[in-house]
Design a protein around this motif. Structure first.
Motif, PDB file in Angstrom:
ATOM      1  N   ASP A 114       1.260 -29.282 -44.615  1.00 15.87           N
ATOM      2  CA  ASP A 114       1.201 -29.423 -46.059  1.00 15.87           C
ATOM      3  C   ASP A 114       1.992 -28.113 -46.838  1.00 15.87           C
ATOM      4  O   ASP A 114       1.535 -26.955 -46.416  1.00 15.87           O
ATOM      5  N   THR A 115       3.112 -28.333 -47.404  1.00 21.05           N
ATOM      6  CA  THR A 115       3.911 -27.264 -47.991  1.00 21.05           C
ATOM      7  C   THR A 115       2.857 -26.489 -48.999  1.00 21.05           C
ATOM      8  O   THR A 115       3.174 -25.226 -49.318  1.00 21.05           O
ATOM      9  N   ILE A 116       1.825 -27.229 -49.578  1.00 21.42           N
ATOM     10  CA  ILE A 116       1.252 -26.414 -50.644  1.00 21.42           C
ATOM     11  C   ILE A 116       0.398 -25.226 -50.016  1.00 21.42           C
ATOM     12  O   ILE A 116       0.373 -24.058 -50.297  1.00 21.42           O
ATOM     13  N   LEU A 119       3.072 -22.591 -49.285  1.00 19.57           N
ATOM     14  CA  LEU A 119       3.470 -21.754 -50.430  1.00 19.57           C
ATOM     15  C   LEU A 119       2.204 -20.773 -50.738  1.00 19.57           C
ATOM     16  O   LEU A 119       2.365 -19.450 -51.037  1.00 19.57           O
ATOM     17  N   LYS A 120       0.771 -21.210 -50.550  1.00 22.70           N
ATOM     18  CA  LYS A 120      -0.180 -20.278 -50.926  1.00 22.70           C
ATOM     19  C   LYS A 120      -0.233 -19.095 -50.251  1.00 22.70           C
ATOM     20  O   LYS A 120      -0.358 -17.913 -50.402  1.00 22.70           O
ATOM     21  N   LEU A 126       2.584 -16.464 -56.402  1.00 23.09           N
ATOM     22  CA  LEU A 126       3.108 -17.681 -57.444  1.00 23.09           C
ATOM     23  C   LEU A 126       2.261 -18.250 -58.455  1.00 23.09           C
ATOM     24  O   LEU A 126       1.148 -18.485 -58.137  1.00 23.09           O
ATOM     25  N   HIS A 127       2.562 -18.282 -59.775  1.00 27.57           N
ATOM     26  CA  HIS A 127       1.590 -18.626 -60.729  1.00 27.57           C
ATOM     27  C   HIS A 127       1.453 -20.165 -60.591  1.00 27.57           C
ATOM     28  O   HIS A 127       0.284 -20.635 -61.092  1.00 27.57           O
ATOM     29  N   THR A 128       2.325 -21.006 -60.082  1.00 25.69           N
ATOM     30  CA  THR A 128       1.970 -22.451 -59.982  1.00 25.69           C
ATOM     31  C   THR A 128       2.439 -22.921 -58.475  1.00 25.69           C
ATOM     32  O   THR A 128       3.372 -22.330 -57.918  1.00 25.69           O
ATOM     33  N   TYR A 129       1.769 -23.980 -58.090  1.00 27.60           N
ATOM     34  CA  TYR A 129       2.410 -24.577 -56.827  1.00 27.60           C
ATOM     35  C   TYR A 129       2.722 -25.998 -57.276  1.00 27.60           C
ATOM     36  O   TYR A 129       3.084 -26.925 -56.418  1.00 27.60           O
ATOM     37  N   GLN A 130       3.164 -26.302 -58.604  1.00 24.42           N
ATOM     38  CA  GLN A 130       3.660 -27.436 -58.832  1.00 24.42           C
ATOM     39  C   GLN A 130       5.109 -27.803 -58.473  1.00 24.42           C
ATOM     40  O   GLN A 130       5.963 -26.736 -58.612  1.00 24.42           O
ATOM     41  N   LEU A 131       5.673 -28.832 -57.721  1.00 15.51           N
ATOM     42  CA  LEU A 131       7.016 -28.885 -57.014  1.00 15.51           C
ATOM     43  C   LEU A 131       8.070 -28.529 -57.757  1.00 15.51           C
ATOM     44  O   LEU A 131       9.035 -27.582 -57.637  1.00 15.51           O
ATOM     45  N   GLN A 382      -3.948 -16.101 -47.373  1.00 24.80           N
ATOM     46  CA  GLN A 382      -3.190 -15.709 -48.442  1.00 24.80           C
ATOM     47  C   GLN A 382      -3.532 -14.149 -48.735  1.00 24.80           C
ATOM     48  O   GLN A 382      -2.334 -13.480 -49.086  1.00 24.80           O
ATOM     49  N   MET A 383      -4.532 -13.692 -48.553  1.00 26.31           N
ATOM     50  CA  MET A 383      -4.820 -12.300 -48.797  1.00 26.31           C
ATOM     51  C   MET A 383      -4.029 -11.449 -47.776  1.00 26.31           C
ATOM     52  O   MET A 383      -3.944 -10.167 -48.172  1.00 26.31           O
TER      53      MET A 383
END
Length: 953
Positions: A114-116, A119-120, A126-131, A382-383
């Motif tokens: 999953d690319t989400i 990205l995370k 990143l402030h949003t993960y909306q495509l 992420q961290m």
């Protein structure tokens, strides 16, 4: 490895809905996109209008398209021996499996990513993960959002961008990531294991490892904070030794003109520079109202820098919102670093809970102490990546998503579990770094919350200071009340209990039990017996607290005018003289909690003392320190709960709040001083040389008396230690803003509109919206009325292609609503309380602001009620001394949403005729910064709006 990036557009979100379009992008072994397959699919059913609105796909597009079976014949061969990828892949995967099944193919059994998630992990800030937004952020072409082939291609490029990012990471971080996922029997685990093997096969390029600090198996972007040098060399002497403020400002303004092509000196800002400097120099306090466009931040930062460097006295700057703090950090301070003619330091210093504790984080990931493993592994990953980027360790940089506060709470810094200099991470610690930098800084930027936390901690947190600038000062009284009083949340108590003991495997006590069993220490049997005695008591406290919270919630009536899920949707004031019937019974439950927590704290303290003295095991230090912190938290909850339930302090107002979404689990108990003016006077205005308070809204009817009384500045005013200044506006309000009052508009009482008022309001808003082509914001004081207007207005404007967006109507957050309003063409945005301030929509997007009712606070709110009673006792009129000034300040905040730049032009419609009919209406009108004001009949409004909006009017 070959990746197939898949995207479907469908008639709905259920996997049994129909596919209307497919997109697939193939990424070959070398990381290049070899082909993009796209096709419409005839669903055999009508496409819902909502889907056409979202995707732009019409009946016409799919009329001659292949049916599902034909399309699958082309798609299935492309899925041979690939890793399937999607953005929120579960959605597309479920549709794929359903389609394969329906068309007689075997299910897809390959690996899925999953690319989400990527990205995370790769871009934790990143402030949003909306495509669409991620594509824009990365500068990728994404011409047709919500069209499957375009979405698949954009997702493929995003995946490649993530792979590039992983390439740059040091080997140690990749190894830690692989180790995190190792127990997860997941495709993510398989991916990171493969990446680790590949990286270990190729020798590490030393160049690529530069710039990182490697310590205790973590890669960090920072070195020891003890190595940070002071900002100026002491031997070079004071750079302002013989320099007066005018000379300093002359040099700065010259540099500003060279740095910013559009910079010009503004009268209001010049006045602010001089007034702030004068107050600092003469050791006075200052109330300075500076409207939008003044350049307020520079107005106080430049004199503060001059004062602190020249006199070698630190200046503290405090803001209400983290947003403004971040704006100062990211926009204003870097600019000043360029234009101030000598090196200076401005440090941001927040509340301790905003900083990561590296000791707790190391402990958590080494033990894989995860409450919800699937989500927590992603956050931990992420961290790990974020540690290779962050200089501050500040949680504002991280996008953890809405529900992951619990993870952060378990790894954030706090004083009770801090080992200080004994901690192996001490020299790398982000909190101590921020504190050290604040010590070195000339100007320290903090927030109102931290200011009061520092006061409560006997000034142990902030560096010593004599000069204080308070921005967003109209919020100071409310923040003071919250901090000088108490606020107990249901979950803060549960959180402490759960971190001690969740179940036999999770929690710090089970972890201690396990460690003791392995230690072989002669006392381990005794200590384990103590742990076993503590656990039933913790369970008992949790049961009692649940019962108490449930019964307290049952007492609270619902408020009719609040947003569902609003913190104060259910509110009840409590007082000794009017106790609810069941109060004695509730006090008995609290008494049981009090006794059990007392015993728990006592036994816990003894156990910790013994472990510290006798258990010589470094791996236990961390655990024992955290346990100590948690037992201290329990002792605090115990005292606060007792203070609240006893209701003994007359000068305190007690109340409870909750919401319908989480019911008793959202319970909050408040005990707040009714009047904080004397405390503010004692803590700040009597103690500090100079306190400068600024905001766009401090005066009422050109007078500062309301603020002087409420903030405790009366004595300073009488002794001539207080100056007040209202700066002229830099905008031409008579040319830029027109305020209209429809004088024949029906009036309304209470929070619910009657049918006549509502139908007039909806029709008038619709007419105005058509005249302004949307671009309109409507401010309500009651959510109930917003809801009554939303549907009928939506219906009226649908045929005109004007969208109606409503706060709380579709579960979208405030910031998303504002973004949607700015991005979605002609729109009308309906908002309540939180939209009256802090919303910045400059330019064309907002042309018309409609204010439905004057923003009086509900008189039934416990704090308003208690303040009113106090004023009555003092023989003062609560309406004129409290309700009107509060409403005027809020009204000015609302009005301030309209004109944000010198080029903005617009209209404010006030539907509340009290503004021209009542004796107090003039206070609202005279407090505004001079717009053109007209009242007229409702049927004359539209033509006046159209005339005003003509460019040459």
């Amino acid at each position: 490895m070959k990746y197939a990036v898949l995207d479907f557009e469908t008639t709905g979100s259920h996997s049994t809905d129909e596919i209307i379009q497919v997109g697939l992008a193939i990424i070959e072994e070398g990381g290049h996109i070899s082909r993009v397959f796209g096709s419409y699919v005839n669903p055999g059913i009508p496409i819902p209008p909502f889907i056409t609105g979202l995707t732009g796909i019409t009946e016409q597009d799919v009329k001659d398209a292949p049916m599902l079976e034909e399309m699958m014949m082309q798609l299935v061969p492309l899925l041979d021996d690939v890793i399937l990828v999607g953005h929120n892949v579960t959605f597309d995967f479920n549709f794929l499996q359903n389609a394969l099944d329906r068309c007689g193919y075997l299910p897809f059994s390959g690996r899925i990513l999953d690319t989400i998630h990527f990205l995370k992990i790769c871009f934790p800030s990143l402030h949003t993960y909306q495509l669409g937004m991620v594509s824009a952020e990365f500068g990728l072409q994404h011409d047709r959002p919500h069209q499957a082939d375009s979405d698949a291609l954009a997702t493929a490029h995003i995946l490649l961008k993530c792979f590039e990012e992983l390439e740059k990471l040091p080997l140690l971080t990749i190894q830690r990531l692989a180790d995190l996922f190792v127990d997860e029997d997941s495709d993510m685990g398989w991916f990171f294991d493969g990446l680790r093997e590949e990286r270990e096969r190729h020798p590490v390029d030393e160049e690529s490892e530069l710039g990182y600090t490697f310590y205790r198996q973590l890669a960090l972007a920072v070195e020891d904070w003890t190595d940070i040098p002071p900002v100026r060399d002491e031997e070079e002497g004071n750079p302002l030794k013989n320099v007066g403020f005018p000379e300093f400002m002359e040099q700065v303004q010259r540099n500003l003109q060279q740095t910013l092509s559009h910079y010009e000196s503004r009268e209001a800002q010049e006045m602010m520079f001089n007034k702030v400097m004068e107050a600092l120099d003469e050791r006075k306090h200052l109330l300075i109202e500076a409207g939008t466009g003044t350049g307020k931040s520079l107005g106080y930062l430049l004199p503060s820098i001059y004062q602190s460097v020249k006199q070698e006295e630190k200046v503290i700057v405090s803001t209400h919102t983290i947003n403004l703090q971040e704006q100062l950090r990211e926009r204003d301070v870097p600019l000043l670093n360029q234009v101030v003619p000598f090196p200076f330091k401005a440090a941001v210093f927040k509340g301790r809970q905003h900083y990561l504790c590296l000791r707790k984080f190391e402990h958590k990931i080494n033990r894989k102490d995860f409450a919800s493993p699937k989500e927590d592994v992603i956050i931990a990953a992420q961290m790990l990546v974020w540690l290779t980027q962050t200089q501050t360790g500040d949680d504002e940089e991280l996008n953890l998503g809405g529900r992951n506060g619990e993870f952060w709470d378990s790894v954030s810094s706090d004083s009770d579990s801090c080992l200080g200099r004994a901690c192996p991470w001490f020299k790398k610690c982000y909190y101590h770094r921020a504190r050290h930098e604040a010590g070195l800084a000339d100007v320290v930027i903090t927030n109102h919350s931290k200011l009061f936390t520092d006061v409560k901690a006997n000034h142990q947190l902030l560096p010593p200071y004599e000069n204080l600038v308070i921005d967003e000062a109209h919020q100071l009284e409310e923040v003071a009340g919250k901090h000088l009083g108490l606020n107990v949340k249901y979950f803060s108590v549960v959180h402490t209990l759960m971190r001690l003991y969740k179940d036999s495997k999770n929690g710090q006590l089970p972890a201690l039990r396990q460690l003791l069993q392995l230690s072989g220490h002669e006392k381990s049997g005794d200590w384990t017996a103590v742990v076993d005695r503590l656990i039933p008591d913790l369970i008992s406290v949790k049961e009692h607290w649940d019962r108490l919270s449930e019964q307290l919630f049952q007492l609270i009536p619902e408020r009719g005018d609040a947003l569902p899920g609003d913190a104060g949707q259910y509110t009840l004031r409590l007082s000794k003289s009017k106790l609810p019937k069941a109060w004695t019974e509730l006090q008995q439950i609290e008494h049981q909690i009090y006794l059990t927590l007392g015993e728990l704290s006592r036994q816990g303290d003894v156990l910790i003392q013994e472990l510290r003295e006798d258990l010589d095991d470094y791996s236990a230090d961390s655990l024992v320190t955290d346990l100590n912190g948690l037992f201290k938290d329990l002792a605090t909850h115990r005292e606060e709960l007792r203070f609240f339930m006893s209701l003994t302090h007359e000068e305190t107002v007690y109340w409870m709040e909750a919401n319908s979404s989480y019911r008793s689990k959202s319970l909050q108990l408040y005990a707040v001083p009714i009047d904080v003016s004397q405390q503010l006077k004692a803590l700040f205005f009597d103690k500090k040389q100079s306190v400068i308070l600024t905001s766009a809204t401090l005066s009422v009817d050109k007078s500062f008396q309301y603020m002087i009384d409420n903030l405790g500045l009366q004595e300073a005013s009488e002794q001539s230690r207080l100056d007040t200044v209202q700066l002229p506006s830099p905008f031409q309000y008579r040319e830029q803003a027109l305020l209209i009052v429809p004088r024949d508009f029906p009036s309304v009482k209470g929070t619910v509109g009657d049918p006549k008022f509502l139908s007039s309001l909806v029709q008038s808003l619709a007419d105005a919206a058509v005249a302004t082509q949307g671009r309109m914001m409507v401010l309500f004081t009651s959510y109930k009325m917003l809801r009554q207007v939303y549907e009928p207005l939506k219906e009226l404007l649908q045929s005109r292609d004007i969208h109606v967006l409503g706060q709380g109507m579709d579960g979208v957050s405030r910031s998303k609503l504002i973004r949607r309003f700015q991005d979605s063409g002609p729109s009308v945005l309906l908002g309540t309380s939180s939209f009256w301030e802090g919303v910045d929509i400059p330019g064309e997007a907002l042309t018309c602001l409609a204010i439905v009712r004057l923003p009086f606070q509900p008189p039934s709110h416990p704090l308003v009620e208690a303040k009113s009673e106090l004023l009555q006792q003092q023989k003062k009129n609560p309406f004129m001394k409290l309700s009107v000034p509060q409403a005027v300040i809020r009204f000015k905040q609302g009005f301030g949403r309209l004109v944000r730049t010198a080029n903005d032009r617009g209209i404010v419609i006030v539907y509340d005729t009290r503004i021209i009919e009542s004796y107090y209406g003039k206070y609202f009108l005279y407090s505004l910064p001079g717009p053109k004001m007209e009242h007229m009949r409702s049927d004359q409004m539209v033509s006046r709006i159209e005339e005003w909006l003509q460019p040459d009017s």
